[in-house]
Design a protein around this motif. Sequence first.
Motif, mmCIF file in Angstrom:
data_model
loop_
_atom_site.group_PDB
_atom_site.id
_atom_site.type_symbol
_atom_site.label_atom_id
_atom_site.label_comp_id
_atom_site.label_asym_id
_atom_site.label_seq_id
_atom_site.Cartn_x
_atom_site.Cartn_y
_atom_site.Cartn_z
ATOM 1 N N GLY A 166 0.862 -1.263 -0.069
ATOM 2 C CA GLY A 166 -0.093 -0.136 0.070
ATOM 3 C C GLY A 166 0.983 1.271 0.007
ATOM 4 N N PHE A 225 -4.310 1.291 -8.315
ATOM 5 C CA PHE A 225 -3.315 1.956 -6.981
ATOM 6 C C PHE A 225 -1.938 1.260 -7.264
ATOM 7 C CE2 PHE A 225 -7.711 2.233 -6.190
ATOM 8 C CZ PHE A 225 -7.844 3.558 -5.424
ATOM 9 N N ASN A 254 -1.602 8.123 -7.621
ATOM 10 C CA ASN A 254 -2.787 7.441 -8.220
ATOM 11 C C ASN A 254 -3.833 8.460 -8.807
ATOM 12 O OD1 ASN A 254 -1.634 4.756 -7.986
ATOM 13 N ND2 ASN A 254 -2.419 4.874 -5.684
ATOM 14 N N ARG A 291 -11.287 3.127 -7.433
ATOM 15 C CA ARG A 291 -12.097 2.278 -6.452
ATOM 16 C C ARG A 291 -11.408 0.621 -6.663
ATOM 17 N NH1 ARG A 291 -16.915 4.430 -4.339
ATOM 18 N NH2 ARG A 291 -17.196 6.587 -5.082
ATOM 19 N N SER A 292 -11.272 0.162 -5.400
ATOM 20 C CA SER A 292 -10.888 -1.367 -5.462
ATOM 21 C C SER A 292 -11.599 -2.064 -4.254
ATOM 22 C CB SER A 292 -9.320 -1.520 -5.568
ATOM 23 O OG SER A 292 -8.942 -2.731 -5.388
ATOM 24 N N ASP A 309 -9.234 -2.720 0.005
ATOM 25 C CA ASP A 309 -9.254 -1.538 0.785
ATOM 26 C C ASP A 309 -8.001 -1.301 1.701
ATOM 27 O OD1 ASP A 309 -9.962 -2.383 4.004
ATOM 28 O OD2 ASP A 309 -10.708 -3.848 2.387
ATOM 29 N N LEU A 355 -5.074 0.930 -0.586
ATOM 30 C CA LEU A 355 -5.432 2.024 -1.338
ATOM 31 C C LEU A 355 -4.566 3.305 -1.101
ATOM 32 C CD1 LEU A 355 -9.257 1.594 -1.516
ATOM 33 C CD2 LEU A 355 -7.346 0.393 -2.866
#
Length: 350
Positions: free
Chosen positions: A204, A233, A248, A253-254, A257, A260
């Motif tokens: 992340g 992302f 990004n 959206r993905s 979670d 992100l």
Amino acid sequence: MTSLPPSTHAATPQATPGSPPPDSVTFADLEAARQRIAEKAVVTPLLPAPELSERLGYRVLLKCENLQRTGSFKFRGAYNFLAGMTPEQRARGVVAYSSGNHAQGVAAAAAIFSAPATIVMPADAPAIKIAKTRGYGAEVLLYDRYREEREAIGEKLVAERGLTLVRPYDDPRIVAGQGTCGLEMAAQAEATRQPLDRVLVCCGGGGLTAGIALALEARSPQTRLYTCEPTGFDDTARSLSAGRRLSNAPGGRSICDALLAAQPGELTFAINAARVSGGLTVTDSEAEAAMSYAFRRLKLVLEPGGAVCLAALLANKLEIGAGETVAITLSGGNVDPARLASALENNPDP
């Protein structure tokens, strides 16, 4: 897929005024963190996966951070951070912002030290993560991730309440704590006489990647390290290729979670740019397929973000030779039952 040539590292990052030097975290910091968290964190197993290895044609080892305290690796860094605070700082309380795993890690660590914890979480975070964070005794403040800035909310709470901010990844103490996962991985592989050719890390903001990169540099320097991110992302993969931090596109959206982050951290990118061989990207559907495979074949529960490394292997995102040994992080298992049920329904025979 975005991947650099396997024999080279990423481009040298461009210096940013005021950015942290890449030696802000040392191997000694990782060793100190390991001693600090030893009595509280779980030494998670590095499990062989015979069926998966046979399917893929090379040896696969699973670092099961979904079995870590609070269900993800985040407890490591959070506890290391709070353990380094003074009693007076802890008494005033801490604040963190997170979609759920860092939230739980900080809340659980704060509870151990009897420190007040305030956690800023997106309103659309998985319900199980919100409930568990509250279950550790933290005050949870919800915000709209598409209209509000969590950093601004956190800074306001620091100013108004005198709290200490526990950043999710861009802090030396957090990176050192996450690096204990890499220390364990290298030692466990060595104990089984299976040198690690490659390691894939769920990424992340880059804290876990940075910690593992430092651990492998010292304990398994021949190992090549790759990040795994969800489509939309893949800021770390693109930043590694560009040699500078990239963001990004807003509004993405993905289902992953936990992964992100808007862009790599300053500290984490400074560490990772010179040590990571490349970045891989997986789709939400590939992450779901990996969740189903893990549940049905490996008997492990994974959240979407915790399944991206497994997804990368199953989708053949990286060319890996027969006879190689590859370790992957299963970084978290905090998934809502409905999300897991959906993954199983959509992938009946992974």
